[in-house]
Motif scaffolding. Structure first.
Motif, short mmCIF file in Angstrom:
data_model
loop_
_atom_site.label_atom_id
_atom_site.label_comp_id
_atom_site.label_asym_id
_atom_site.label_seq_id
_atom_site.Cartn_x
_atom_site.Cartn_y
_atom_site.Cartn_z
N UNK A 183 0.83 -1.19 0.00
CA UNK A 183 0.00 0.00 0.00
C UNK A 183 0.87 1.25 0.00
N UNK A 184 0.44 2.27 -0.72
CA UNK A 184 1.15 3.53 -0.78
C UNK A 184 1.22 4.14 0.62
N UNK A 185 2.43 4.37 1.12
CA UNK A 185 2.59 4.84 2.50
C UNK A 185 2.10 6.27 2.70
N UNK A 186 2.01 7.04 1.62
CA UNK A 186 1.48 8.40 1.74
C UNK A 186 -0.01 8.40 1.98
N UNK A 246 -0.71 5.41 5.65
CA UNK A 246 0.46 5.38 6.54
C UNK A 246 0.34 4.31 7.62
N UNK A 247 1.51 3.76 7.99
CA UNK A 247 1.56 2.84 9.11
C UNK A 247 1.11 1.43 8.82
N UNK A 254 1.38 -2.44 7.60
CA UNK A 254 2.40 -3.47 7.59
C UNK A 254 2.82 -3.80 6.16
N UNK A 255 4.10 -4.12 5.99
CA UNK A 255 4.59 -4.52 4.68
C UNK A 255 4.05 -5.88 4.26
N UNK A 256 3.45 -6.62 5.19
CA UNK A 256 2.84 -7.90 4.86
C UNK A 256 1.53 -7.72 4.09
N UNK A 257 0.96 -6.54 4.19
CA UNK A 257 -0.32 -6.26 3.54
C UNK A 257 -0.06 -5.84 2.09
N UNK A 258 -0.63 -6.60 1.16
CA UNK A 258 -0.45 -6.34 -0.26
C UNK A 258 -1.80 -6.15 -0.95
N UNK A 259 -1.79 -5.33 -1.99
CA UNK A 259 -2.97 -5.17 -2.84
C UNK A 259 -2.54 -5.31 -4.29
N UNK A 316 -10.67 0.45 -1.18
CA UNK A 316 -9.45 1.16 -0.81
C UNK A 316 -9.77 2.52 -0.21
N UNK A 317 -10.79 3.16 -0.74
CA UNK A 317 -11.19 4.47 -0.23
C UNK A 317 -11.73 4.36 1.20
N UNK A 318 -12.48 3.31 1.48
CA UNK A 318 -13.00 3.14 2.85
C UNK A 318 -11.84 2.96 3.83
N UNK A 319 -10.79 2.26 3.42
CA UNK A 319 -9.60 2.13 4.25
C UNK A 319 -8.93 3.49 4.43
N UNK A 320 -8.86 4.25 3.36
CA UNK A 320 -8.28 5.60 3.41
C UNK A 320 -9.05 6.48 4.39
N UNK A 321 -10.37 6.42 4.37
CA UNK A 321 -11.18 7.21 5.30
C UNK A 321 -11.00 6.71 6.73
#
Length: 296
Positions: free
Chosen positions: A137-140, A143-144, A146-151, A198-203
């Motif tokens: 996931x884009x860290x910007x 943020x925060x 885990x690097x284990x999480x992939x999309x 992805x947007x719901x995660x962003x919110x």
């Protein structure tokens, strides 16, 4: 109640390891190995407004704001208060969305963000749909994490290219303030469903006081098991509906879907899937521009 198999309760969480969260009517618990059950009329009624919102994204943005007058799809949610829309590619709309909008539903007292699905006329979008390479996931934006999480890279690229996160977030915050609500739902169909997730995660990460949830139709697999587990554990509701013979949720390997024989993975082989099933029916509604005064 319709007899088609899409009316079976295959609406579920991303990893399908816990019970699906309710929209406004509780859904029965649905685990990966659980039997699908026929959806009740009340459950269908709870889903339909969101399917109409998804359908409205296929209408011209200028018919969505400032006036909600796109045609039958808008008429289905007559009290909706539009805040912003985008997707005409004219440079005149306030949001850079993949055909979508932000507004307020006074019946559910929530801000609605809805995204259109893949435009089959766009080679770029088709390439994004089938770019099934995992990436972080884009860290910007996220943020925060885990690097284990992939999309899947194609869906994140689409989200980054076609959704101005800061502009859309500002529109959501404006709607939350104007209508005094902390409830936000991101919804969409097909590619729009992936971006809405992805947007719901962003919110969730950027609106800590908001009650965020996701509902989608025709959702392709968006991430790996770690991503699904994170969504399941996060305090946001995530649920989706797959039409039984829909081929498009299937290309990603090891899809995290209910394996019951009445659901899309358990029932339908690749030889018996139907491209047209991707648009529905969902609760008797076929998603597309047929209900638009002016289609996109």
């Amino acid at each position: 109640m319709p007899s088609y198999r899409a009316s079976r309760l295959c609406l579920s969480l991303l990893a399908l390891s816990t019970g699906a969260h309710a929209l406004s009517v509780p859904f029965a618990p649905d685990k990966r190995a659980a039997a699908a059950t026929a959806m009740t009329d009340a459950q269908m009624a709870a889903i339909k407004p969101y399917v109409f919102y998804e359908s409205a994204t296929y209408c011209r943005a200028s018919t969505l704001v400032p006036n909600w007058n796109c045609g039958a799809w808008c008429d289905a949610n007559p009290d909706f208060k539009p805040v912003a829309a985008g997707g005409d590619n004219s440079g005149t709309q306030p949001l850079r969305l993949v055909e979508g909008f932000v507004g307020y539903d006074p019946k559910t007292q929530e801000v609605v963000v809805s995204h259109q699905g893949t435009d089959l006329r766009s080679i770029e979008q088709l390439i994004e749909d089938f770019n099934l390479v995992f990436t972080n996931l884009d860290s910007t934006l996220f943020p925060g994490m885990s690097s284990d999480i992939k999309v899947y890279k194609g869906f994140q690229d689409a989200f980054k290219k076609r959704v101005s996160a800061t502009d859309t977030l500002a529109a959501v915050q404006k709607a939350m303030s104007t209508f005094n609500t902390k409830k936000v739902v991101a919804t969409g169909h097909s590619l729009g469903s992936a971006m809405a997730l992805l947007e719901s995660l962003y919110y969730h990460l950027n609106l800590p006081d908001a009650n965020v949830r996701f509902f989608g139709t025709g959702l392709p697999r968006v991430g790996n098991q770690a991503f699904a587990d994170f969504i399941d554990a996060a305090p946001l509701s995530a649920s989706f509906l797959t039409n039984a013979r829909d081929i498009f949720p299937r290309p990603a390997p090891e899809r995290q879907e209910n394996g019951d024989q009445h659901c899309s993975v358990g029932e339908v082989s690749l030889l018996h899937q139907n491209v047209s099933a991707h648009n529905g029916p969902y609760g008797g509604i076929n998603i597309g521009n047929t209900g638009c005064n002016i289609p996109n």
